[in-house]
Motif scaffolding. Structure first.
Motif, PDB file in Angstrom:
ATOM      1  N   ALA A 177       0.849  -1.193   0.000  1.00 39.40           N
ATOM      2  CA  ALA A 177       0.000   0.000   0.000  1.00 39.40           C
ATOM      3  C   ALA A 177       0.883   1.241   0.000  1.00 39.40           C
ATOM      4  O   ALA A 177       2.112   1.150   0.094  1.00 39.40           O
ATOM      5  CB  ALA A 177      -0.938  -0.009   1.198  1.00 39.40           C
ATOM      6  N   GLY A 178       0.243   2.434  -0.084  1.00 40.39           N
ATOM      7  CA  GLY A 178       0.995   3.652  -0.315  1.00 40.39           C
ATOM      8  C   GLY A 178       1.218   4.552   0.877  1.00 40.39           C
ATOM      9  O   GLY A 178       1.673   5.685   0.712  1.00 40.39           O
ATOM     10  N   SER A 179       0.897   4.099   2.093  1.00 40.19           N
ATOM     11  CA  SER A 179       1.164   4.906   3.286  1.00 40.19           C
ATOM     12  C   SER A 179       1.178   4.005   4.499  1.00 40.19           C
ATOM     13  O   SER A 179       0.629   2.887   4.473  1.00 40.19           O
ATOM     14  CB  SER A 179       0.102   5.997   3.468  1.00 40.19           C
ATOM     15  OG  SER A 179      -1.140   5.431   3.841  1.00 40.19           O
ATOM     16  N   THR A 200       8.384   3.974   0.721  1.00 40.78           N
ATOM     17  CA  THR A 200       9.562   4.110   1.570  1.00 40.78           C
ATOM     18  C   THR A 200      10.827   3.708   0.807  1.00 40.78           C
ATOM     19  O   THR A 200      10.782   2.869  -0.101  1.00 40.78           O
ATOM     20  CB  THR A 200       9.425   3.237   2.828  1.00 40.78           C
ATOM     21  OG1 THR A 200       9.245   1.866   2.435  1.00 40.78           O
ATOM     22  CG2 THR A 200       8.225   3.675   3.665  1.00 40.78           C
ATOM     23  N   PRO A 201      11.981   4.291   1.174  1.00 38.01           N
ATOM     24  CA  PRO A 201      13.216   3.983   0.442  1.00 38.01           C
ATOM     25  C   PRO A 201      13.634   2.520   0.527  1.00 38.01           C
ATOM     26  O   PRO A 201      14.312   2.022  -0.382  1.00 38.01           O
ATOM     27  CB  PRO A 201      14.255   4.889   1.127  1.00 38.01           C
ATOM     28  CG  PRO A 201      13.462   5.972   1.781  1.00 38.01           C
ATOM     29  CD  PRO A 201      12.164   5.346   2.181  1.00 38.01           C
ATOM     30  N   ASP A 202      13.247   1.842   1.618  1.00 41.43           N
ATOM     31  CA  ASP A 202      13.667   0.444   1.788  1.00 41.43           C
ATOM     32  C   ASP A 202      12.577  -0.537   1.395  1.00 41.43           C
ATOM     33  O   ASP A 202      12.510  -1.649   1.919  1.00 41.43           O
ATOM     34  CB  ASP A 202      14.101   0.185   3.235  1.00 41.43           C
ATOM     35  CG  ASP A 202      12.946   0.341   4.219  1.00 41.43           C
ATOM     36  OD1 ASP A 202      11.917   0.965   3.846  1.00 41.43           O
ATOM     37  OD2 ASP A 202      13.060  -0.157   5.351  1.00 41.43           O
ATOM     38  N   PHE A 203      11.723  -0.137   0.446  1.00 42.50           N
ATOM     39  CA  PHE A 203      10.591  -0.980   0.046  1.00 42.50           C
ATOM     40  C   PHE A 203      11.029  -2.380  -0.365  1.00 42.50           C
ATOM     41  O   PHE A 203      10.476  -3.386   0.097  1.00 42.50           O
ATOM     42  CB  PHE A 203       9.826  -0.301  -1.092  1.00 42.50           C
ATOM     43  CG  PHE A 203       8.813  -1.182  -1.790  1.00 42.50           C
ATOM     44  CD1 PHE A 203       7.866  -1.909  -1.078  1.00 42.50           C
ATOM     45  CD2 PHE A 203       8.813  -1.289  -3.181  1.00 42.50           C
ATOM     46  CE1 PHE A 203       6.937  -2.717  -1.725  1.00 42.50           C
ATOM     47  CE2 PHE A 203       7.886  -2.083  -3.831  1.00 42.50           C
ATOM     48  CZ  PHE A 203       6.951  -2.805  -3.105  1.00 42.50           C
ATOM     49  N   ALA A 204      12.030  -2.493  -1.228  1.00 41.69           N
ATOM     50  CA  ALA A 204      12.456  -3.807  -1.724  1.00 41.69           C
ATOM     51  C   ALA A 204      12.929  -4.696  -0.578  1.00 41.69           C
ATOM     52  O   ALA A 204      12.571  -5.877  -0.500  1.00 41.69           O
ATOM     53  CB  ALA A 204      13.545  -3.647  -2.778  1.00 41.69           C
TER      54      ALA A 204
END
Length: 342
Positions: A177-179, A200-204
């Protein structure tokens, strides 16, 4: 004469639609013909697929024409019936469009049972939204107990239902999701096992941590960079129901020219099954859908949140907000009350 307010298509947008994409007008009250029912729309559904219809190009439905009334599902009240099986005052689920009144073929109307406590469920879990989630996951995803199911747009109307159905079928379910607020909704209210914020920058890294055993099913609603991040995590013989590409609905974004080659590599190496689907192609294969979904709703195994807007003037803002990711759950606009409540 009673005027029929309508919202029509005014101009093809370049990029994200705006208020100027639409125009409100008044038309005469429609007159039903034999075999039709005249309906007064009460609740309207706003759906992202309408953005695809604004492009003048081939899709799975014809493009909108300038001046055309915007289509869409609605829950409506019958005010005149020229067909057997319907009476004045009945509530029905129909393709009523963005307008006050619509004359529709009775054979295309779904009669809502008397004393249904939440008629708007027929725009969500008991309607086309629910059918999309149910049929797409069961026919293409083929979930098995213990498998990992990842769902993009997990806080949206379809994605939220997909994940809950996956839980019923015994899967470990991870949402995207986006938040952080949407992720809390997905895990706390919808009971997903985990949810990852793709902004977020650490999504992966976070997604990989949430899927320690890889991904067996990826139910894709968005495409684009989110899907590119999921692909390296999929297991051999993974299944990917392709339901939507909302990241591309405003126009194809420029990206890495090697992206297609990378996708094809993963399809071959992991022997992934990817199938795009449109709900009306596969929903007839599941005649038990309404009964089973009703049972799950009654038992609390599936819950549905509605993002409700009020008033005819808020139809367009609700649609634009949907495209901007402002909704959590099914986006619905109430434009009138049933006569029994007036």
């Amino acid at each position: 004469m009673i005027a029929n307010r309508q919202i029509a298509f005014a101009a093809r947008p370049e990029g994200r639609p705006a208020a100027e994409t639409f125009i409100m007008r008044e038309a005469p009250m429609p007159v039903p013909e034999a075999g039709e029912i005249l309906c007064r729309n009460l609740w309207l559904s706003v759906d992202p697929y309408l953005r695809l219809k604004m492009h003048d190009r081939e899709s799975y439905t014809p493009p909108l024409q300038i001046g055309e009334t915007i289509p869409g599902r609605s829950v409506a009240e019958v005010i005149e019936a020229r067909a057997h099986g319907f009476s004045k005052g009945d509530l029905v689920a129909v393709s009523g469009g963005w307008q006050d009144f619509a004359a529709v073929p009775a054979k295309a109307a779904k009669l809502i049972p008397l004393r249904t406590p939440h008629p708007t469920a027929y725009l969500g879990p008991l309607g086309m939204t629910g059918e999309t989630a149910y049929a797409g996951l069961l026919q293409i995803g083929k979930p098995k107990p213990g498998e990992t199911l990842v769902v993009s747009a997990a806080a949206g109307a379809v994605g939220g239902l997909v994940g809950q159905i996956g839980k019923v079928k015994g899967c470990r379910v991870v949402g995207i999701a986006g938040s952080q607020e949407k992720c809390r909704f997905v895990t706390e209210e919808l009971k997903f096992d985990a949810c990852v914020n793709y902004r977020t920058p650490d999504f992966a890294r976070a997604l990989k941590k949430a899927c320690p055993n890889g991904v067996d099913i990826y139910f894709d609603n968005v495409g684009g960079p989110v899907t590119e991040t999921v692909l390296p995590l999929v297991n051999t013989f993974a299944r990917m129901p392709l339901c939507g590409l909302i990241s591309q609905y405003d126009g194809q974004q420029a990206g890495d020219p090697r992206a297609l080659a990378e996708l094809m590599r993963w399809i071959l190496v992991r022997r992934i099954t990817i199938r795009g689907f449109i709900v009306y192609d596969i929903a007839p294969n599941f005649p038990d859908f309404e009964g089973e979904m009703t049972k799950w709703l009654d038992e609390g195994l599936v819950v549905s949140r509605e993002h409700l807007s009020e008033g005819f003037d808020n139809i367009v803002p609700a649609f634009l907000g949907l495209l901007g990711g402002e909704n959590t759950g099914k986006s619905i606009v109430r434009i009138a009350e049933p006569s029994s409540l007036l």
